[in-house]
Scaffold this motif. Structure first.
Motif, short mmCIF file in Angstrom:
data_model
loop_
_atom_site.label_atom_id
_atom_site.label_comp_id
_atom_site.label_asym_id
_atom_site.label_seq_id
_atom_site.Cartn_x
_atom_site.Cartn_y
_atom_site.Cartn_z
N LEU A 234 5.64 3.23 0.75
CA LEU A 234 7.02 2.77 0.84
C LEU A 234 7.40 2.37 2.26
N LEU A 235 6.96 3.15 3.25
CA LEU A 235 7.25 2.83 4.66
C LEU A 235 5.96 2.79 5.47
N SER A 236 4.87 2.43 4.84
CA SER A 236 3.60 2.36 5.54
C SER A 236 3.45 1.00 6.23
N VAL A 237 2.89 1.00 7.44
CA VAL A 237 2.66 -0.26 8.17
C VAL A 237 1.25 -0.80 7.92
N ARG A 238 0.51 -0.16 7.03
CA ARG A 238 -0.82 -0.67 6.70
C ARG A 238 -0.69 -2.06 6.06
N PRO A 239 -1.56 -3.00 6.41
CA PRO A 239 -1.48 -4.36 5.86
C PRO A 239 -1.43 -4.40 4.34
N SER A 240 -2.20 -3.52 3.68
CA SER A 240 -2.25 -3.52 2.22
C SER A 240 -0.95 -3.04 1.58
N ALA A 241 -0.11 -2.33 2.37
CA ALA A 241 1.13 -1.79 1.83
C ALA A 241 2.33 -2.67 2.12
N GLN A 242 2.12 -3.78 2.81
CA GLN A 242 3.23 -4.64 3.21
C GLN A 242 3.51 -5.71 2.18
N TRP A 243 4.76 -6.14 2.18
CA TRP A 243 5.17 -7.24 1.32
C TRP A 243 5.96 -8.22 2.17
N LEU A 244 5.45 -9.43 2.31
CA LEU A 244 6.06 -10.45 3.18
C LEU A 244 6.22 -9.95 4.62
N GLY A 245 5.22 -9.23 5.08
CA GLY A 245 5.18 -8.85 6.49
C GLY A 245 5.74 -7.50 6.85
N VAL A 246 6.49 -6.87 5.95
CA VAL A 246 7.08 -5.56 6.25
C VAL A 246 6.92 -4.64 5.03
N PRO A 247 7.01 -3.32 5.22
CA PRO A 247 6.90 -2.39 4.08
C PRO A 247 8.00 -2.61 3.05
N ALA A 248 7.73 -2.20 1.84
CA ALA A 248 8.68 -2.39 0.74
C ALA A 248 10.01 -1.68 1.01
N GLY A 249 9.96 -0.52 1.70
CA GLY A 249 11.18 0.22 1.99
C GLY A 249 12.18 -0.57 2.81
N VAL A 250 11.69 -1.44 3.68
CA VAL A 250 12.60 -2.28 4.49
C VAL A 250 13.33 -3.26 3.58
N TRP A 251 12.60 -3.84 2.63
CA TRP A 251 13.23 -4.78 1.70
C TRP A 251 14.23 -4.06 0.78
N VAL A 252 13.89 -2.84 0.38
CA VAL A 252 14.83 -2.06 -0.44
C VAL A 252 16.12 -1.82 0.34
#
Length: 400
Positions: A234-252
């Motif tokens: 949700l707040l991981s900075v790993r490349p595989s956990a990102q969506w459009l360059g940032v973690p999903a939690g930022v988009w939420v």
């Protein structure tokens, strides 16, 4: 001529709207630019402040404070304050961690989890091995047989129900935040107590409750078997956990910001919030049910607290009862730095987000410039004081 005046008036209105919309981010841009220049001046081509990775880290580190600041925005607009938000976030994260560790779905269905059933069976086997006479041995054998059947039953049930534990734990964590807000709102509204005093008391209560749930330690669910990957991503900075360059939690957080802004500006509830914060007595005379709306305001804030607790668990993957101590100051400061008035009636979602980002930018910039932690704290304190001074100056100017 009339059309020309109307066009000119519309243009001025649009400029004023654009200025009001962009004002919260003007200070953010200025602070970020200063740190970028300072970092480039010190490190040259090796400057890391403006790099994509650092900006991603800033956005990720801001998410916990930012989502809690959304709820605090509503509280401050209504003329209230919530000092318990930090310990409530820690309580929500601790409850979530405890629910995962204890396999709450299975416990609700069969009364215990696999680990507890195995522990009871192991204790019974130890008693059997320690039996010294035939009668005691027979009793122990019977007990072991019963607990063996029980263990097998619990293990079988776990295959069906454990998959629901992450979702139920999510409900428990976010629900804990809502409960904290509901309790604050009830005490403030129906006991007619000052928000500062109420939330000062509940701040300590939530801290003690979190320590009690965690048995005065840190709750550590097994990351490999009990914590789903999407929790950690949700707040991981790993490349595989990102969506459009940032973690999903930022988009939420961004989506929640848009929804809250729409609620505040385009719903009856939003108008009630501003009315209560501007003049509570007048709002009451206009027929607004102030106590009920205050409970709704603090419960809504609690919802964001629960989500912040989820974010905190995502970052730490443990439930630490003391992890929220002092966090309330950063949450309140985010709203104030973003232009919110502690007198009530004024605050914006964009302002809260920009305030949270400013604090993260200051922390990141100081780290890049190798500024010591004490100096970072002093700089942040100066920023907060300046923001409050500007708020007081605006308030005095508007009332003059």
């Amino acid at each position: 001529m009339t059309n020309s005046l109307e066009t000119r008036g519309l243009t001025r209105s649009m400029w004023r709207f654009a200025l009001r919309l962009g004002r919260p981010f003007l200070a953010l841009f200025t602070v970020a630019l200063l740190f970028y220049v300072a970092d480039y001046w010190k490190h040259g081509q090796a400057a890391a402040f403006g790099q994509e990775e650092n900006l991603r880290n800033i956005a990720t580190q801001t998410a916990i404070v930012a989502v809690a600041a959304l709820g605090m925005t509503v509280v401050i607009i209504s003329g209230g304050i919530d000092l318990s938000v930090g310990t409530a976030i820690a309580l929500a994260a601790t409850m979530l961690a405890w629910s995962l560790k204890e396999d709450i779905a299975l416990r609700l269905v069969v009364g215990e989890n696999v680990a507890h059933a195995a522990q009871r069976l192991k204790a019974a086997e130890s008693d059997r091995n320690a039996a010294k006479d035939a009668e005691a041995l027979g009793t122990a054998e019977k007990r072991v047989a019963e607990l063996t059947v029980r263990f097998e039953s619990v293990e079988l049930a776990s295959k069906r129900w454990t998959k629901w534990t992450p979702w139920l734990a999510l409900v428990v964590g976010v629900g804990t935040g809502c409960f904290c807000g509901l309790l604050n709102g009830f005490l403030i509204s129906y006991l007619k107590m000052v928000p500062f005093i109420v939330t000062l008391g509940t701040m300590q209560f939530y801290l003690g409750l979190a320590k009690w749930v965690a048995d005065n330690t840190t709750v550590r669910p097994d990351r490999s078997t009990q914590v789903p990957a999407w929790y950690m991503d949700l707040l991981s900075v790993r490349p595989s956990a990102q969506w459009l360059g940032v973690p999903a939690g930022v988009w939420v957080t961004i989506v929640l910001s848009i929804i809250l802004a729409a609620v505040l500006h385009y719903t009856v509830f939003g108008r009630y919030v501003f009315a209560i914060g501007s003049n509570e007595a007048t709002a009451r005379l206009c027929g607004i049910n102030v106590p009920r709306n205050k409970i709704a305001i603090y419960t809504l804030s609690g919802l964001f607290v629960g989500i912040a607790g989820l974010y905190q668990f995502s970052r730490m993957t443990v439930g630490n009862p003391t992890s929220g101590v002092g966090l309330e100051l950063r949450v309140i400061a985010s709203v104030v730095i973003g232009g919110g008035s502690l007198n009530g009636g004024r605050a914006t979602v964009l302002g809260a987000l920009s305030g949270a980002l400013i604090m993260s930018v200051v922390a990141s910039g100081c780290t890049q410039l190798e500024v010591s932690n004490p100096v970072q704290d002093m700089l942040l304190g100066i920023v907060i004081v300046i923001a409050v001074a500007v708020d007081q100056w605006r308030h005095g100017k508007s009332s003059a």
